[in-house]
Design a protein around this motif. Structure first.
Motif, PDB file in Angstrom:
ATOM      1  N   GLU A  37      10.212 -15.718  18.674  1.00  0.00           N
ATOM      2  CA  GLU A  37       9.184 -15.888  19.705  1.00  0.00           C
ATOM      3  C   GLU A  37       8.822 -14.634  20.036  1.00  0.00           C
ATOM      4  OE1 GLU A  37       7.912 -18.599  23.682  1.00  0.00           O
ATOM      5  OE2 GLU A  37       9.856 -18.765  22.472  1.00  0.00           O
ATOM      6  N   VAL A  38       7.654 -14.212  20.044  1.00  0.00           N
ATOM      7  CA  VAL A  38       7.243 -12.980  20.685  1.00  0.00           C
ATOM      8  C   VAL A  38       6.961 -12.842  22.290  1.00  0.00           C
ATOM      9  CG1 VAL A  38       5.947 -12.368  18.721  1.00  0.00           C
ATOM     10  CG2 VAL A  38       4.602 -13.354  20.493  1.00  0.00           C
ATOM     11  N   THR A  39       6.870 -11.825  22.819  1.00  0.00           N
ATOM     12  CA  THR A  39       6.772 -11.885  24.434  1.00  0.00           C
ATOM     13  C   THR A  39       5.126 -12.316  24.443  1.00  0.00           C
ATOM     14  OG1 THR A  39       8.084  -9.858  24.479  1.00  0.00           O
ATOM     15  CG2 THR A  39       6.283 -10.316  26.174  1.00  0.00           C
ATOM     16  N   PRO A  40       5.018 -13.406  25.396  1.00  0.00           N
ATOM     17  CA  PRO A  40       3.869 -13.891  25.701  1.00  0.00           C
ATOM     18  C   PRO A  40       2.909 -12.895  25.616  1.00  0.00           C
ATOM     19  CG  PRO A  40       5.430 -15.038  26.938  1.00  0.00           C
ATOM     20  CD  PRO A  40       5.956 -13.819  26.333  1.00  0.00           C
ATOM     21  N   HIS A  41       1.507 -13.028  25.016  1.00  0.00           N
ATOM     22  CA  HIS A  41       0.283 -12.357  24.962  1.00  0.00           C
ATOM     23  C   HIS A  41       0.553 -10.970  24.548  1.00  0.00           C
ATOM     24  CE1 HIS A  41      -0.816 -15.963  27.091  1.00  0.00           C
ATOM     25  NE2 HIS A  41      -0.012 -15.631  28.044  1.00  0.00           N
ATOM     26  N   SER A  42       1.494 -10.630  23.918  1.00  0.00           N
ATOM     27  CA  SER A  42       1.722  -9.336  23.265  1.00  0.00           C
ATOM     28  C   SER A  42       0.924  -9.152  21.959  1.00  0.00           C
ATOM     29  CB  SER A  42       3.231  -9.057  22.993  1.00  0.00           C
ATOM     30  OG  SER A  42       3.886 -10.113  21.929  1.00  0.00           O
ATOM     31  N   ARG A  43       0.316 -10.269  21.424  1.00  0.00           N
ATOM     32  CA  ARG A  43      -0.445 -10.251  20.380  1.00  0.00           C
ATOM     33  C   ARG A  43      -1.717 -10.828  20.606  1.00  0.00           C
ATOM     34  NH1 ARG A  43       3.617  -7.734  19.915  1.00  0.00           N
ATOM     35  NH2 ARG A  43       5.527  -8.008  18.167  1.00  0.00           N
ATOM     36  N   PRO A  44      -2.533 -10.135  21.474  1.00  0.00           N
ATOM     37  CA  PRO A  44      -3.721 -10.638  22.125  1.00  0.00           C
ATOM     38  C   PRO A  44      -4.826 -10.844  21.057  1.00  0.00           C
ATOM     39  CG  PRO A  44      -3.584  -8.398  22.585  1.00  0.00           C
ATOM     40  CD  PRO A  44      -2.307  -8.572  22.234  1.00  0.00           C
ATOM     41  N   TYR A  45      -4.905 -10.355  19.812  1.00  0.00           N
ATOM     42  CA  TYR A  45      -5.625 -10.814  18.806  1.00  0.00           C
ATOM     43  C   TYR A  45      -5.602 -12.031  18.127  1.00  0.00           C
ATOM     44  CZ  TYR A  45      -1.691  -8.888  16.370  1.00  0.00           C
ATOM     45  OH  TYR A  45      -0.439  -8.510  16.144  1.00  0.00           O
ATOM     46  N   MET A  46      -4.432 -12.641  18.417  1.00  0.00           N
ATOM     47  CA  MET A  46      -4.023 -13.992  17.895  1.00  0.00           C
ATOM     48  C   MET A  46      -5.111 -15.261  18.140  1.00  0.00           C
ATOM     49  SD  MET A  46      -2.138 -13.707  15.228  1.00  0.00           S
ATOM     50  CE  MET A  46      -1.518 -15.378  15.075  1.00  0.00           C
ATOM     51  N   PHE A  60      -7.693 -14.039  13.438  1.00  0.00           N
ATOM     52  CA  PHE A  60      -7.510 -13.035  14.547  1.00  0.00           C
ATOM     53  C   PHE A  60      -9.050 -12.432  14.999  1.00  0.00           C
ATOM     54  CE2 PHE A  60      -7.901 -10.527  10.543  1.00  0.00           C
ATOM     55  CZ  PHE A  60      -8.634  -9.518  10.677  1.00  0.00           C
ATOM     56  N   LEU A  61      -9.114 -12.022  16.288  1.00  0.00           N
ATOM     57  CA  LEU A  61     -10.363 -11.948  16.582  1.00  0.00           C
ATOM     58  C   LEU A  61     -10.856 -10.462  16.269  1.00  0.00           C
ATOM     59  CD1 LEU A  61     -12.302 -12.827  18.839  1.00  0.00           C
ATOM     60  CD2 LEU A  61     -11.102 -11.435  20.544  1.00  0.00           C
ATOM     61  N   SER A 129     -19.223 -15.858  23.752  1.00  0.00           N
ATOM     62  CA  SER A 129     -18.623 -14.411  23.710  1.00  0.00           C
ATOM     63  C   SER A 129     -17.545 -14.385  24.201  1.00  0.00           C
ATOM     64  CB  SER A 129     -19.769 -13.489  24.400  1.00  0.00           C
ATOM     65  OG  SER A 129     -19.087 -11.826  24.389  1.00  0.00           O
ATOM     66  N   ALA A 130     -16.349 -13.899  23.696  1.00  0.00           N
ATOM     67  CA  ALA A 130     -15.020 -13.615  24.138  1.00  0.00           C
ATOM     68  C   ALA A 130     -15.016 -12.675  25.373  1.00  0.00           C
ATOM     69  CB  ALA A 130     -14.012 -13.222  23.149  1.00  0.00           C
ATOM     70  N   VAL A 131     -14.231 -13.046  26.293  1.00  0.00           N
ATOM     71  CA  VAL A 131     -13.791 -12.022  27.322  1.00  0.00           C
ATOM     72  C   VAL A 131     -12.914 -11.187  26.898  1.00  0.00           C
ATOM     73  CG1 VAL A 131     -13.879 -11.505  29.799  1.00  0.00           C
ATOM     74  CG2 VAL A 131     -15.138 -13.572  28.888  1.00  0.00           C
ATOM     75  N   LEU A 132     -12.821  -9.939  26.703  1.00  0.00           N
ATOM     76  CA  LEU A 132     -11.798  -9.161  26.449  1.00  0.00           C
ATOM     77  C   LEU A 132     -11.135  -8.777  27.659  1.00  0.00           C
ATOM     78  CD1 LEU A 132     -13.206  -6.705  23.826  1.00  0.00           C
ATOM     79  CD2 LEU A 132     -12.112  -8.966  23.461  1.00  0.00           C
ATOM     80  N   GLY A 133      -9.621  -8.700  27.679  1.00  0.00           N
ATOM     81  CA  GLY A 133      -8.695  -8.391  28.699  1.00  0.00           C
ATOM     82  C   GLY A 133      -7.501  -8.300  28.338  1.00  0.00           C
ATOM     83  N   PRO A 134      -6.289  -8.112  29.174  1.00  0.00           N
ATOM     84  CA  PRO A 134      -4.958  -7.941  28.428  1.00  0.00           C
ATOM     85  C   PRO A 134      -4.529  -9.124  27.463  1.00  0.00           C
ATOM     86  CG  PRO A 134      -5.012  -7.750  30.920  1.00  0.00           C
ATOM     87  CD  PRO A 134      -6.279  -8.428  30.514  1.00  0.00           C
ATOM     88  N   ALA A 135      -4.902 -10.254  27.538  1.00  0.00           N
ATOM     89  CA  ALA A 135      -4.715 -11.551  26.640  1.00  0.00           C
ATOM     90  C   ALA A 135      -5.414 -11.828  25.525  1.00  0.00           C
ATOM     91  CB  ALA A 135      -4.414 -12.709  27.537  1.00  0.00           C
ATOM     92  N   VAL A 136      -6.611 -11.199  25.742  1.00  0.00           N
ATOM     93  CA  VAL A 136      -7.662 -11.293  24.443  1.00  0.00           C
ATOM     94  C   VAL A 136      -8.107  -9.708  24.276  1.00  0.00           C
ATOM     95  CG1 VAL A 136      -9.866 -12.186  23.768  1.00  0.00           C
ATOM     96  CG2 VAL A 136      -8.223 -13.521  25.244  1.00  0.00           C
ATOM     97  N   GLN A 137      -7.865  -9.709  22.822  1.00  0.00           N
ATOM     98  CA  GLN A 137      -8.349  -8.225  22.186  1.00  0.00           C
ATOM     99  C   GLN A 137      -8.687  -8.476  20.707  1.00  0.00           C
ATOM    100  OE1 GLN A 137      -8.848  -5.158  23.564  1.00  0.00           O
ATOM    101  NE2 GLN A 137      -8.455  -5.988  25.740  1.00  0.00           N
ATOM    102  N   VAL A 138      -9.612  -7.533  20.235  1.00  0.00           N
ATOM    103  CA  VAL A 138      -9.928  -7.346  18.871  1.00  0.00           C
ATOM    104  C   VAL A 138      -8.957  -6.609  18.100  1.00  0.00           C
ATOM    105  CG1 VAL A 138     -12.339  -7.579  19.178  1.00  0.00           C
ATOM    106  CG2 VAL A 138     -11.178  -5.327  19.053  1.00  0.00           C
ATOM    107  N   LEU A 139      -8.547  -7.049  16.870  1.00  0.00           N
ATOM    108  CA  LEU A 139      -7.548  -6.257  15.977  1.00  0.00           C
ATOM    109  C   LEU A 139      -8.359  -5.209  15.037  1.00  0.00           C
ATOM    110  CD1 LEU A 139      -4.875  -5.803  14.927  1.00  0.00           C
ATOM    111  CD2 LEU A 139      -4.810  -8.050  13.424  1.00  0.00           C
ATOM    112  N   GLY A 140      -8.039  -4.197  14.758  1.00  0.00           N
ATOM    113  CA  GLY A 140      -8.617  -3.249  13.858  1.00  0.00           C
ATOM    114  C   GLY A 140      -8.425  -3.501  12.545  1.00  0.00           C
TER     115      GLY A 140
END
Length: 287
Positions: A37-46, A60-61, A129-140
């Protein structure tokens, strides 16, 4: 060989006389095998793709309006009944970070082949539209047409696949570290049936490790970029005899940005592969 008892819903494709089975990982099986299990919200693109309140596939976003997932996740599924869950960790618990959208459109790659899982990729448009922040991010993404990661490179794959054959959900987002496998070696394990735009991984040791049920559409992240998209594996999750197979993301970067940009201009004629050169956003150096 046939699917295990209770797994009658699996799509099994006979590709050789030996009945090697290509099983999309969104249909049956167990978990991110050999993971943690990963640290919560450490993969914000999922992103979790759910139907009828149950996690079905990953993704992924890519953009505030778009999610990348596997095309086979929508075989025999009505997209209008699906939901895209962003900012989640434990899917069965309330989380203030969560953003939920319905699916406004599904754009499968025009050359997707359900019988072989070639070009197994699609784009999902959020109805907002997604609101980007610590728990929600795009993946390159990697550069358009970039070579896949070299054999032996360590990457990671994440998902919310079940943790037992009784469809017990995981405590939160799970992840496994895997090793890129030479495509020729992988193809020999699959009797030469893989398309060129694929990528394979194995555990890199004697343990069974990789993706499994409901992990389809999730990214294989090497460095800080999505180089693979979970597509299919063998009957037994993590079995080194049938290495895990991913869609090679770099082969589809131009198509993905074409879809995104065409959708941004009213009156554009559809979402198909363009013959023009596309100036897609790019973040930093290639990974």
């Amino acid at each position: 060989m046939v699917p295990r008892a209770g797994h009658w819903g699996c799509l099994v494709l006979e590709v050789t006389a030996a009945l090697i089975q290509l099983i999309p990982s969104g249909c049956c099986g167990s978990l991110i095998t050999g993971g943690h299990e990963v640290t919560p919200h450490s993969r914000p693109y999922m992103v979790s793709v759910s139907f009828e309140g149950r996690h079905h596939c990953g993704g992924f976003l890519l953009h505030v309006h778009w999610v990348v997932s596997a095309a086979h996740c929508f075989n025999d599924r009505d997209p209008s009944t699906g939901l895209l869950v962003l900012g989640a960790h434990a899917l069965l618990k309330p989380e203030p970070t969560r953003q939920v959208f319905s699916i406004a459109a599904v754009v499968r790659h025009p050359s997707y082949q359900p019988t072989t899982q070639a070009n197994d990729i699609c784009l999902l448009r959020l109805n907002g539209s997604a609101v980007l922040g610590p728990a929600v991010q795009v993946l390159g993404l990697p550069r358009r047409g970039a070579r896949p990661p070299l054999a032996g490179r360590r990457c990671r794959v994440s998902g919310w696949g079940f943790v037992s054959d009784f469809e017990e959900p995981p405590p939160g987002l799970m992840e496994a570290e895997v090793q890129v496998l030479d495509l020729n070696v992988c193809n020999s394990s699959w009797q030469g049936q893989l398309s060129p735009a694929t990528l394979c991984t194995r555990s890199g040791d004697h343990k069974w490790r990789g993706f499994c049920s409901a992990d389809s559409g999730g990214p294989l992240v090497c460095g800080s970029r999505a180089h693979g998209l979970v597509s299919f594996s063998g009957l037994w999750c993590g079995d080194p005899k049938t290495p895990d197979v991913y869609t090679q993301v770099s082969a589809f970067v131009a198509w993905m940005w074409d879809v995104v940009w065409r959708s941004s201009f009213p009156g554009s004629s559809g979402c198909s592969v363009s013959n023009v050169t596309i100036s897609a956003p790019y973040w930093g150096r290639d990974e």
